[in-house]
Design a protein around this motif. Structure first.
Motif, PDB file in Angstrom:
ATOM      1  N   UNK A  82       0.802  -1.212   0.000  1.00 23.27           N
ATOM      2  CA  UNK A  82       0.000   0.000   0.000  1.00 23.27           C
ATOM      3  C   UNK A  82       0.831   1.256   0.000  1.00 23.27           C
ATOM      4  N   UNK A  83       2.117   1.137   0.408  1.00 21.27           N
ATOM      5  CA  UNK A  83       3.022   2.278   0.372  1.00 21.27           C
ATOM      6  C   UNK A  83       4.114   2.092  -0.670  1.00 21.27           C
ATOM      7  N   UNK A  84       4.181   0.909  -1.246  1.00 13.33           N
ATOM      8  CA  UNK A  84       5.293   0.564  -2.141  1.00 13.33           C
ATOM      9  C   UNK A  84       5.298   1.423  -3.404  1.00 13.33           C
ATOM     10  N   UNK A  85       4.139   1.707  -3.965  1.00 15.33           N
ATOM     11  CA  UNK A  85       4.070   2.452  -5.216  1.00 15.33           C
ATOM     12  C   UNK A  85       3.449   3.833  -5.051  1.00 15.33           C
ATOM     13  N   UNK A  86       3.366   4.326  -3.836  1.00 17.29           N
ATOM     14  CA  UNK A  86       2.696   5.600  -3.571  1.00 17.29           C
ATOM     15  C   UNK A  86       3.687   6.767  -3.581  1.00 17.29           C
ATOM     16  N   UNK A  87       3.271   7.941  -4.064  1.00  7.53           N
ATOM     17  CA  UNK A  87       4.098   9.141  -3.919  1.00  7.53           C
ATOM     18  C   UNK A  87       4.078   9.625  -2.475  1.00  7.53           C
ATOM     19  N   UNK A  88       4.806  10.690  -2.183  1.00  6.44           N
ATOM     20  CA  UNK A  88       5.047  11.120  -0.806  1.00  6.44           C
ATOM     21  C   UNK A  88       3.779  11.216   0.040  1.00  6.44           C
ATOM     22  N   UNK A  89       2.794  12.000  -0.385  1.00  9.61           N
ATOM     23  CA  UNK A  89       1.623  12.218   0.471  1.00  9.61           C
ATOM     24  C   UNK A  89       0.835  10.927   0.672  1.00  9.61           C
ATOM     25  N   UNK A  91       2.030   7.904   0.456  1.00  7.26           N
ATOM     26  CA  UNK A  91       2.914   7.037   1.236  1.00  7.26           C
ATOM     27  C   UNK A  91       2.770   7.350   2.731  1.00  7.26           C
ATOM     28  N   UNK A  92       2.766   8.639   3.064  1.00  6.57           N
ATOM     29  CA  UNK A  92       2.621   9.038   4.458  1.00  6.57           C
ATOM     30  C   UNK A  92       1.256   8.617   5.012  1.00  6.57           C
ATOM     31  N   UNK A  93       0.209   8.833   4.243  1.00  4.02           N
ATOM     32  CA  UNK A  93      -1.137   8.494   4.729  1.00  4.02           C
ATOM     33  C   UNK A  93      -1.274   6.993   4.984  1.00  4.02           C
ATOM     34  N   UNK A  94      -0.569   6.170   4.210  1.00 10.62           N
ATOM     35  CA  UNK A  94      -0.605   4.721   4.436  1.00 10.62           C
ATOM     36  C   UNK A  94       0.121   4.340   5.720  1.00 10.62           C
ATOM     37  N   UNK A  95       1.213   5.038   6.029  1.00 17.82           N
ATOM     38  CA  UNK A  95       2.057   4.637   7.150  1.00 17.82           C
ATOM     39  C   UNK A  95       1.718   5.321   8.476  1.00 17.82           C
ATOM     40  N   UNK A  96       1.113   6.488   8.426  1.00 19.93           N
ATOM     41  CA  UNK A  96       0.764   7.168   9.679  1.00 19.93           C
ATOM     42  C   UNK A  96       0.025   6.254  10.665  1.00 19.93           C
ATOM     43  N   UNK A  97      -1.006   5.503  10.230  1.00 19.05           N
ATOM     44  CA  UNK A  97      -1.750   4.672  11.191  1.00 19.05           C
ATOM     45  C   UNK A  97      -0.881   3.582  11.834  1.00 19.05           C
ATOM     46  N   UNK A  98       0.102   3.079  11.105  1.00 22.81           N
ATOM     47  CA  UNK A  98       1.010   2.074  11.702  1.00 22.81           C
ATOM     48  C   UNK A  98       1.912   2.744  12.721  1.00 22.81           C
ATOM     49  N   UNK A  99       2.491   3.880  12.363  1.00 19.67           N
ATOM     50  CA  UNK A  99       3.390   4.577  13.288  1.00 19.67           C
ATOM     51  C   UNK A  99       2.654   5.048  14.541  1.00 19.67           C
ATOM     52  N   UNK A 100       1.360   5.305  14.424  1.00 20.18           N
ATOM     53  CA  UNK A 100       0.584   5.752  15.575  1.00 20.18           C
ATOM     54  C   UNK A 100       0.498   4.681  16.665  1.00 20.18           C
ATOM     55  N   UNK A 101       0.831   3.432  16.321  1.00 16.67           N
ATOM     56  CA  UNK A 101       0.750   2.333  17.301  1.00 16.67           C
ATOM     57  C   UNK A 101       2.102   2.032  17.950  1.00 16.67           C
ATOM     58  N   UNK A 102       3.099   2.834  17.654  1.00 11.41           N
ATOM     59  CA  UNK A 102       4.427   2.606  18.235  1.00 11.41           C
ATOM     60  C   UNK A 102       4.409   2.818  19.746  1.00 11.41           C
ATOM     61  N   UNK A 298      14.380  10.054  -2.934  1.00  9.81           N
ATOM     62  CA  UNK A 298      13.748  10.841  -3.988  1.00  9.81           C
ATOM     63  C   UNK A 298      13.366   9.972  -5.181  1.00  9.81           C
ATOM     64  N   UNK A 299      14.218   8.984  -5.502  1.00 10.95           N
ATOM     65  CA  UNK A 299      13.886   8.041  -6.575  1.00 10.95           C
ATOM     66  C   UNK A 299      12.747   7.125  -6.161  1.00 10.95           C
ATOM     67  N   UNK A 300      12.824   6.602  -4.954  1.00 10.43           N
ATOM     68  CA  UNK A 300      11.840   5.632  -4.446  1.00 10.43           C
ATOM     69  C   UNK A 300      10.428   6.199  -4.472  1.00 10.43           C
ATOM     70  N   UNK A 301      10.300   7.493  -4.106  1.00 12.60           N
ATOM     71  CA  UNK A 301       8.984   8.125  -4.050  1.00 12.60           C
ATOM     72  C   UNK A 301       8.626   8.882  -5.329  1.00 12.60           C
ATOM     73  N   UNK A 302       9.507   8.820  -6.320  1.00  9.84           N
ATOM     74  CA  UNK A 302       9.225   9.514  -7.579  1.00  9.84           C
ATOM     75  C   UNK A 302       9.178  11.011  -7.431  1.00  9.84           C
ATOM     76  N   UNK A 303       9.982  11.552  -6.487  1.00  6.43           N
ATOM     77  CA  UNK A 303       9.928  12.981  -6.195  1.00  6.43           C
ATOM     78  C   UNK A 303      10.692  13.833  -7.204  1.00  6.43           C
ATOM     79  N   UNK A 304      11.598  13.216  -7.932  1.00  8.10           N
ATOM     80  CA  UNK A 304      12.391  13.953  -8.904  1.00  8.10           C
ATOM     81  C   UNK A 304      13.872  13.880  -8.585  1.00  8.10           C
TER      82      UNK A 304
END
Length: 453
Positions: A82-89, A91-102, A298-304
């Motif tokens: 779910x975060x593997x092919x996502x751009x920055x925003x 990608x963050x929205x996919x991972x925020x809920x996981x990090x919230x359980x740290x 930058x490459x991983x997230x397609x940021x340029x």
């Protein structure tokens, strides 16, 4: 105090002002300080009185590598579906809920995992940007973890204060009260920051990003950092969405936004800056504002592709960063230097960026950008932060120019790493920490997070 001498290096790369590269090189250190640099013959008298002599035949010896941007807590969330092919925003929205359980033990485990990976790749100084603090997590957890690995550490107290309900990107569950953020920032600086030369821990102030904190917090953070005489760090101009957010929300580009809030100067370094224009490059060069270049992320997230060559040519202070392990999926700083070189050649031609220039960014460039004039080069009086690279590694054998080969065909890891004169890696193995124990602790945290996902 013990005297250690590294001898018979095929090439000793000093990264001093003359950029000396010494064949059959040697470096001696005592009590964390370099006391002699030269050929093995030059240091013969010291070799005879040394407590330890480290043979470096077939090796290149360099200053330890410097990592100028990371989110070590992310080391537990690499390659998340779910975060593997996502751009920055996204990608963050996919991972925020996981990090919230740290929990604190998760951040400790992730930090040790990430720093161990960095140490094995020759890193002797790393920053960290921890910007979320769920369930009792504090910056103290990362500092304790770094002490167990043994590398020099520059954590920053990050923060997010504008959630989705107020037009920000992070969920409201992860934002903090701004007064509490500033109070805790003061606490960790007062408790942990050490301004003296040779310090093992320095603390910075680091609101997360323009899309997750208020303008007021950005201003107050800059005032606080300058009152405490510590450095400032945040993300800026990471991708096109980031620039569009700045134009829509603040009616200006990211560089002008940073300048308006007091976020330029030699005590500021900014992560990514992929989408800078020429005016912003000139602004950062004029003010001495640093940039942490993170090419793999930058490459991983397609940021340029960041305008690295233009920044360096203009005189912008630049270091390299591996970024969070979840956005580059790796913490190998030597590979980051290689990627930086390759990307500039991809857009500028085969001569656009030299391997030695990339190695400079990974060592002295990063150290200077972080305000560390006590490390980053192999010179008498500098701290003994040293990496030994075995160029008989399968990945490097065949290199004719060994220094260029360190970037063009890098070894799989460092053979030996010394920080403040103490061994952190010896013969490719962690010297102060239990690698198996680090992995097992990380796996326990990952298993719990997966159960909750």
């Amino acid at each position: 105090m013990r005297l250690t001498v590294v001898v018979h290096a095929d090439m000793l790369v000093c990264m001093d002002n003359p950029r000396r590269e010494i064949a059959d090189g040697a470096v001696a250190f005592r009590g964390g300080e370099i006391v002699a640099v030269g050929t093995t013959t030059d240091l013969a008298r010291l070799i005879g009185t040394a407590d330890e002599v480290v043979q470096a035949r077939g090796c290149v010896v360099t200053p330890g590598l410097v990592n100028t941007h990371h989110h070590l807590f992310q080391s537990l969330t690499r390659a998340v579906p779910g975060a593997i092919d996502a751009p920055l925003f996204g990608w963050l929205k996919r991972l925020y809920p996981i990090w919230a359980r740290y929990r604190p033990e998760d951040v400790f485990a992730a930090t040790q995992l990430g720093l161990a990976e960095l140490a094995m790749s020759g890193c002797t100084l790393s920053t960290d940007h921890l910007y979320l603090f769920p369930d009792g997590v504090t910056l103290d957890d990362t500092i304790a973890a770094a002490d167990g690995i043994g590398i020099r550490f520059h954590p920053t107290r990050g923060a997010m204060s504008v959630g989705t309900s107020a037009g920000g990107l992070p969920p409201d569950s992860l934002i903090e009260n701004e007064a509490a953020i500033l109070a805790d920032t003061i606490r960790v600086i007062d408790r942990f920051h050490d301004p003296v030369p040779g310090a093992m821990v320095r603390v910075g102030v680091a609101p997360c990003s323009p899309f997750s904190v208020s303008q007021g917090l950005m201003r107050d953070s800059a005032l606080l950092a300058r009152d405490k005489r510590v450095m400032l760090h945040t993300h800026l101009a990471e991708d096109a969405d980031d620039v569009a957010f700045s134009l829509e929300r603040f009616s200006c580009r990211p560089g002008a936004y940073a300048e308006s809030l007091g976020w330029t100067g030699p005590d500021v370094w900014l992560a990514h800056c992929v989408q800078l224009d020429q005016d912003e490059i000139e602004l950062f060069a004029r003010t001495g504002t640093g940039v942490a270049h993170c090419p793999c992320s930058n490459c991983r997230l397609g940021s340029g592709i960041a305008p690295l060559r233009a920044m360096v040519a203009a005189g912008v202070p630049v270091g390299l960063g591996v970024d969070g392990s979840a956005s580059s999926d790796s913490g190998n700083l030597l590979q980051e230097a290689r990627q930086a070189m390759l990307l500039q050649r991809a857009v500028g031609g085969a001569a656009a960026f030299d391997p030695r220039a990339a190695l400079f960014l990974a060592t002295r460039g990063g150290a200077e950008m972080l305000g560390r004039d006590d490390c980053g080069s192999l010179e008498v009086g500098k701290r003994a932060d040293i990496a030994v690279w075995d160029m008989a590694d399968l990945s490097s054998t065949g290199a004719w120019d060994l220094v260029a080969g360190l970037i063009l065909c890098p070894p799989s890891g460092a053979r030996d790493v010394f920080v403040e004169g103490r061994a952190v890696v010896r013969d490719g193995t962690l010297a102060r920490a239990d690698r198996g124990g680090i992995v097992r602790a990380a796996e326990r945290s990952i298993a719990r997070l997966k159960e909750l996902a």
